[in-house]
Write an enzyme that holds these catalytic residues in place. Structure first.
Site, PDB file in Angstrom:
ATOM      1  CE  LYS A 129      47.509  -3.465  22.171  1.00  0.00           C
ATOM      2  NZ  LYS A 129      47.271  -2.331  22.549  1.00  0.00           N
TER       3      LYS A 129
ATOM      4  CB  SER B   4      45.678   1.272  23.531  1.00  0.00           C
ATOM      5  OG  SER B   4      45.475   1.732  22.175  1.00  0.00           O
TER       6      SER B   4
ATOM      7  CB  SER C   3      45.553  -0.408  19.805  1.00  0.00           C
ATOM      8  OG  SER C   3      46.293  -0.277  20.769  1.00  0.00           O
TER       9      SER C   3
HETATM   10  N1  GLN Z   1      44.407   5.670  19.090  1.00  0.00           N
HETATM   11  C1  GLN Z   1      45.691   6.107  19.757  1.00  0.00           C
HETATM   12  C2  GLN Z   1      46.669   5.857  18.490  1.00  0.00           C
HETATM   13  O1  GLN Z   1      46.349   5.519  17.595  1.00  0.00           O
HETATM   14  C3  GLN Z   1      46.238   5.356  20.926  1.00  0.00           C
HETATM   15  C4  GLN Z   1      46.543   4.086  20.604  1.00  0.00           C
HETATM   16  C5  GLN Z   1      47.264   3.460  21.799  1.00  0.00           C
HETATM   17  O2  GLN Z   1      47.072   3.886  22.960  1.00  0.00           O
HETATM   18  N2  GLN Z   1      48.143   2.482  21.557  1.00  0.00           N
HETATM   19  O3  GLN Z   1      47.749   6.207  18.667  1.00  0.00           O
END
Ligand code: GLN
Length: 487
Positions: free
Chosen positions: A78, A177, A153
């Protein structure tokens, strides 16, 4: 092919790392124009590393010694994770040209284990999002249905893995994410306990929540990769100095005789997709058939995890993202005299950050401001303690807790982009574990209209071994993890 299968074939000399690396690069050539999982590819460097790995393998075979656990095995990382000499953007225009001068600790550990980096995967800008549509560059598609999101994400990592563009991948999980995109792409995603894996060199979103986790094709690989990543790092103050068990050895026999499994009633809510609920309930029956004893448990503060998370994560983000100012690195929108640096900073941040990132910075700054601090930030911290206590109470009665990973299967690209609250709700089942700091894994447990469903298994802090063992037993009794998208 999984990493543990690849290792066996490499060991026997039946394949070479160069062949394996070429195979994933060819696959990327064939499908990634449609999928768009990668932001950066480094094919020459990858092949060079693969050739070096093959040379090492030859030595090990000759000497009869055992090679490091990931020697010659391709991986996709990532773009939130710093890779020395390789562009790392966090999915943001503000870091469009950032080439880290050092590796994240997790990269050091993977390199030491011999893994071969093939490229960096797309993600929501600064890991803020649930669909990878918040990437400043382009959205990634779900390999099961190119009109749908891969989740986020870490959507690029999950999509790349599901489409066989890599052997394993890494994501980061702040509020889901790793688990949510793994569920929507039909692969395995593990969020370790907070402190289990070093955050050194991981671009910070919300420091009290961020954790790196493996995204893999099966549970054995999750155990293998976690074992490589985990352990104390003196460079990172929140990394915990606890012994790291042999997670692969701990997978153990395929029986769950006497295991106590909690099913939280708050996770089967109105509005969740019927097919998802059916698949998760069927998975629970499989655990019962393996000897587990299920019982209903209650996590009464579950409803507050979303509001608490969306105060705490933006508060931390607003502080963490203050460093992007056009001065030290990354984008500088314009030049200006020293006494007008404020104008340079304002323009750089205005141009460099996307809408969701700006929304979070504003939310977080507001929640932290004098006068509102007690009402929002402090209150949310107290709620966080209550959420953690819910889990402490439940784990007095049960060994693991099982629930859906997401309320629905992958949604359409564009469906939620104009409605941030709807987007936030995609993570309604993955926020509480992050707030509580406990480990949780998502594994494939079904298909609804040809789209994958994930079941989530949670354990006590630092009890990843148990979580993996239960997930492995389920996986051995089913074949959902072997299904591949029709791409
Ligand atoms: N969807 C959640 C957010 O937007 C979690 C994102 C994540 O775990 N990085 O914060």
């Amino acid at each position: 092919m999984t990493a543990h299968e690849a290792y066996r074939l490499l060991q026997k000399g039946e394949i070479s790392s160069v062949e394996l690396t070429r195979a994933v690069l060819d696959r990327i050539d064939t499908v990634d124009a449609r999928l768009k999982a990668f932001l950066t590819l480094i094919p020459e460097q990858a092949l060079e590393r693969a050739r070096a790995a093959d040379a090492l393998w030859a030595e090990h075979r000759r000497a009869g010694t055992s090679a490091p656990g990931l020697l010659g095995i391709p991986m996709a990382i990532k773009d939130e994770i710093c890779t020395q000499g390789v562009l790392t953007t966090a999915g943001s225009k503000i870091l469009y040209n950032f080439v880290p001068p050092y590796n994240a600790e997790v990269m050091e550990r993977l390199h030491a284990a011999g893994a071969v980096l093939i490229g960096k995967t797309n993600n929501d800008e600064f890991a803020m999002g649930s669909s990878t549509e918040n990437s400043a560059f382009f959205p990634t598609c779900n390999p099961w249905d190119l009109t749908r999101v891969p989740g986020g994400s870490s959507g690029g990592s999950a999509a790349a893995l599901a489409a066989d563009e890599t052997i394993f991948a890494l994501g980061t999980d702040t509020g889901g994410s790793v688990r949510q995109p793994a569920a929507l792409c039909g692969v395995v995603g593990l969020r370790p306990s907070y402190g289990r894996v070093s955050r050194y060199g991981v671009i910070a979103f919300a420091s009290s929540l961020d954790q790196v986790g493996p995204i893999t094709k099966d549970v054995q690989d999750a155990a293998l990769i976690l074992g490589t990543l985990a352990g104390h790092d003196p460079k990172e103050a929140t990394s915990v100095d606890l012994p790291v068990p042999d997670y692969v050895a701990a997978l153990g026999p395929v029986t769950l005789q006497g295991l106590r499994v909690g099913v939280p009633k708050e996770y089967f809510i109105e509005g969740m997709q019927k097919g998802v609920e059916d698949a998760v309930r069927a998975a629970i029956r499989v655990l019962e058939s393996l000897g587990a004893i299920t019982q209903e448990v209650s996590l009464p503060h579950t409803d507050y995890s979303l509001p608490a998370y969306y105060l705490l994560a933006p508060a931390e983000a607003s502080a963490n993202l203050a460093r992007y100012d056009g001065v030290k690195y990354g984008l500088r929108a314009k030049e200006g005299p020293t006494d007008e640096m404020w104008a340079v900073m304002r323009e750089t941040r205005g141009e460099g950050f996307g809408a969701e990132v700006k929304r979070r910075i504003m939310l977080g700054t507001y929640a932290l401001s004098a006068g509102y601090y007690d009402a929002y930030y402090l209150k949310a911290q107290k709620v966080r303690t209550l959420i953690k206590r819910d889990f402490d109470q439940a784990f007095k009665q049960v060994d693991v807790i099982v629930a859906p990973t997401t309320p629905s299967v992958a949604f359409k690209i564009g469906e939620k982009v104009d409605d941030p609250l709807q987007m936030y709700l995609a993570d309604v089942f993955t926020l509480a574990q992050s707030l509580a700091g406990i480990p949780a894994i998502s594994i494939p447990c079904g298909l609804v209209d040809g789209l994958p469903v994930g079941v989530q298994i949670m354990g006590q802090a630092f009890d990843e071994a148990r979580v993996l063992q239960v997930a492995h037993a389920y996986e051995q009794a089913t074949d959902w993890h072997t299904r591949r998208p029709p791409l």
